[in-house]
Enzyme design. Structure first.
Site, short mmCIF file in Angstrom:
data_model
loop_
_atom_site.label_atom_id
_atom_site.label_comp_id
_atom_site.label_asym_id
_atom_site.label_seq_id
_atom_site.Cartn_x
_atom_site.Cartn_y
_atom_site.Cartn_z
N GLU A 82 36.42 53.07 31.42
CA GLU A 82 35.56 51.99 31.95
C GLU A 82 36.37 51.04 32.82
O GLU A 82 36.57 49.88 32.45
CB GLU A 82 34.97 51.19 30.77
CG GLU A 82 34.01 51.94 29.92
CD GLU A 82 33.59 51.14 28.69
OE1 GLU A 82 34.22 50.11 28.37
OE2 GLU A 82 32.64 51.55 28.04
N PRO A 83 36.85 51.49 33.95
CA PRO A 83 37.66 50.59 34.78
C PRO A 83 36.80 49.53 35.47
O PRO A 83 35.71 49.83 35.96
CB PRO A 83 38.27 51.53 35.83
CG PRO A 83 37.31 52.67 35.91
CD PRO A 83 36.67 52.81 34.55
N CYS A 108 38.27 18.58 41.36
CA CYS A 108 38.88 17.39 40.76
C CYS A 108 39.54 17.73 39.43
O CYS A 108 39.12 17.27 38.37
CB CYS A 108 37.80 16.33 40.56
SG CYS A 108 37.24 15.73 42.12
N ARG A 144 38.61 46.08 36.84
CA ARG A 144 39.62 45.53 37.74
C ARG A 144 40.24 46.57 38.68
O ARG A 144 40.35 46.35 39.88
CB ARG A 144 40.74 44.93 36.87
CG ARG A 144 41.80 44.15 37.59
CD ARG A 144 42.93 43.81 36.63
NE ARG A 144 42.46 43.21 35.39
CZ ARG A 144 42.25 41.91 35.21
NH1 ARG A 144 42.47 41.08 36.19
NH2 ARG A 144 41.82 41.46 34.04
N TYR A 160 44.28 31.73 33.12
CA TYR A 160 45.42 32.38 32.47
C TYR A 160 46.63 32.59 33.39
O TYR A 160 47.26 33.64 33.37
CB TYR A 160 45.07 33.67 31.72
CG TYR A 160 43.89 34.48 32.21
CD1 TYR A 160 42.77 34.63 31.39
CD2 TYR A 160 43.90 35.11 33.44
CE1 TYR A 160 41.69 35.38 31.80
CE2 TYR A 160 42.82 35.87 33.85
CZ TYR A 160 41.72 36.00 33.03
OH TYR A 160 40.65 36.76 33.44
N GLY A 185 40.86 48.36 31.47
CA GLY A 185 42.09 47.60 31.25
C GLY A 185 43.28 48.00 32.08
O GLY A 185 44.35 47.38 31.97
N ARG A 195 40.92 32.39 37.75
CA ARG A 195 41.98 33.09 37.01
C ARG A 195 43.32 32.36 36.96
O ARG A 195 43.96 32.31 35.91
CB ARG A 195 42.15 34.52 37.54
CG ARG A 195 40.90 35.38 37.32
CD ARG A 195 41.12 36.84 37.69
NE ARG A 195 42.06 37.49 36.82
CZ ARG A 195 43.30 37.76 37.14
NH1 ARG A 195 43.76 37.49 38.35
NH2 ARG A 195 44.12 38.33 36.28
N1 PLP Z 1 35.23 47.73 29.02
C1 PLP Z 1 35.11 46.68 28.19
C2 PLP Z 1 34.40 46.86 26.90
C3 PLP Z 1 35.63 45.43 28.54
O1 PLP Z 1 35.50 44.39 27.70
C4 PLP Z 1 36.30 45.30 29.78
C5 PLP Z 1 36.88 44.01 30.18
O2 PLP Z 1 36.84 43.02 29.54
C6 PLP Z 1 36.39 46.42 30.62
C7 PLP Z 1 35.85 47.62 30.21
C8 PLP Z 1 37.04 46.34 31.97
O3 PLP Z 1 38.37 45.98 31.90
P1 PLP Z 1 39.23 45.97 33.25
O4 PLP Z 1 38.49 45.18 34.24
O5 PLP Z 1 40.51 45.33 32.85
O6 PLP Z 1 39.39 47.40 33.66
#
Ligand code: PLP
Length: 431
Positions: free
Chosen positions: A289-290, A361, A292, A333, A247, A329
């Site tokens: 858990e990156p 379209c 993005r 959003y 996140g 995207r």
């Molecule tokens: N971990 C979990 C469980 C997720 O649902 C997500 C994204 O939806 C991520 C990690 C990765 O998030 P981000 O790409 O924002 O780092």
């Protein structure tokens, strides 16, 4: 437009990884995804360094949903990261890339029976169990195979991160995880007494995506470490791993002010150390858990400009040969992006206000609204930056538009890692 990673301007032209983007557009045609391999590798290394992976047995698990061709699995594996998958397709991609199955965390709020079975058969390291349905099925598969499976419980921690409502997940009203407030989490823990094939080794939460502040993560540390203590004191369960999800926010446009990976990791680690001292508990192994923040800025999309429609005193539409099919995207959003014309990077001419439109379209197929751009003509090559995460992985074949190829660039070399879909590929599944 901000230059990311190895981007540089030479002779008025944008280069990435030492390769001219004009040459890439000529060779591979447009639209085209271009990835800066060096930036991805640097990001992996920054995470490992500042999240103390070597010192505390912490882990960085790349969230494959952001972007997961086999080539990406190979980079992640080579850099010693773990991998978070959420579907049969992601798991299979990892499997076919020879990614070590014991380094996989299997997520998902509605894993199918087939997915659970495949996960157990492949020997994934950890199932991140999301609900009672999954708990029951997983126990029964593991019983049949006479196997003990390591699991985490996904916790809904009740944290409301300040981000778009489609990408926030930590609040109580969420489809993900066991809530703490209604007792679901403890009911799940109690059930484990009758589930001898499941071993609870960790707890997990993910509070949302594109989050710039550290405070929600600090709140998450409080919630999760309090849980670790309660599980030890009241249930005699030793939680060895605490996973804070992903996140971490990134730069898309000037209004985004992300922290560096270093700042972010140091603040989270610092908070964890203080909290452990306060609660007098042993430091568990920590997981991030990156998705993005590992790949977004490393990816860009090249388009050719076609029609330019000037509606006097209203708007100028500049249409490109891709759009919501390769980048959903903005429509999904209202995500913002930056752009430039790659062969006119230093043009001194006055800038124009334009709206960059896709070719689908849908009136909502707008990639960037009201952006300033220098002197633009049909046939020019436009780049949108920071499209590396949730671009290719969310691409569709709407309007039967083939998916773009993916090229990695590094040290003056380019490598095609995903081909462009052909017209026959589009008909491949049709009988
Ligand atoms: N971990 C979990 C469980 C997720 O649902 C997500 C994204 O939806 C991520 C990690 C990765 O998030 P981000 O790409 O924002 O780092």
């Amino acid at each position: 437009m901000k230059l990311h990673g190895t981007m540089e301007v030479k002779d008025n032209t944008l280069y990435i990884g030492g390769v001219s983007t004009m040459d890439l557009a000529k060779r591979y045609k447009t639209p085209l995804y271009v990835f800066d391999e060096e930036l991805i590798i640097n990001n992996c290394r920054e995470y490992k360094k500042y999240f103390k992976v070597e010192e505390n047995n912490n882990k960085i698990a790349y969230a494959g949903k952001a972007f997961l061709p086999k080539y990406m699995c190979n980079i992640i594996n080579k850099e010693g990261l773990y991998l978070d998958v959420v579907s049969l397709g992601e798991l299979y991609t990892a499997y076919k890339s020879n990614f070590p199955m014991e380094k996989i965390l299997f997520h998902g709020n509605n894993k199918t029976i087939e997915e659970i079975k495949m996960g157990v058969d492949f020997g994934v390291g950890v199932f991140v169990v999301d609900n009672f349905y999954e708990l029951d099925i997983l126990e029964s598969f593991c019983r049949d195979k006479n196997k003990i499976q390591n699991i985490y419980f996904r916790v809904t921690p009740g944290i409301d991160a300040h981000t778009h409502k489609y990408i926030k997940t930590g609040q109580i009203d969420s489809k993900f995880g066991f809530a703490l407030t209604n007792g679901d989490f403890y009911n799940a823990v109690n059930k484990l007494k009758d589930y001898p094939h499941l071993k609870l080794v960790g707890i997990h939460a993910h509070i949302g995506s594109q989050i710039f502040e550290v405070e929600p993560y600090e709140e998450e540390v409080d919630v999760m470490f309090n849980l670790v203590k309660t599980l030890k004191d009241e249930y005699d369960i030793e939680i060895k791993e605490v996973d804070f999800g992903g996140g971490i926010g990134v730069y898309y446009t000037e209004s985004d002010k992300p922290k560096t990976i270093k700042e972010f990791c140091e603040k989270i680690i610092d908070k964890c150390e203080k909290k452990c001292k306060e609660l007098k508990i042993n430091m568990p192994s920590l997981i991030l858990e990156p998705g993005r923040s590992l790949v977004a800025n490393a990816g860009s999309t090249l388009y050719s400009i076609g029609s330019i429609k000037d509606i006097k005193d209203v708007r100028t539409y500049v249409s490109v040969d891709g759009g919501m099919t390769d980048n959903i995207r903005p429509s999904l959003y209202q995500a913002g992006y930056e752009c430039a014309v790659v062969n006119k990077m230093n043009n001194p001419k006055t800038s124009h206000k334009v709206t960059i439109a896709g070719k689908c379209c849908e009136s909502g197929d707008i990639l960037i609204s009201n952006t300033s751009i220098l002197d633009i003509e049909s046939g020019d090559v436009l780049i949108t930056t920071s499209t590396g995460a949730y671009g290719y992985s969310m691409a569709s074949n709407y309007n039967k538009i083939p998916k773009n190829p993916v090229v990695f660039v590094n040290k003056g070399e380019d490598k095609l890692v995903c081909k462009r879909q052909s017209l026959d590929d589009l008909l491949y599944l049709e009988l």
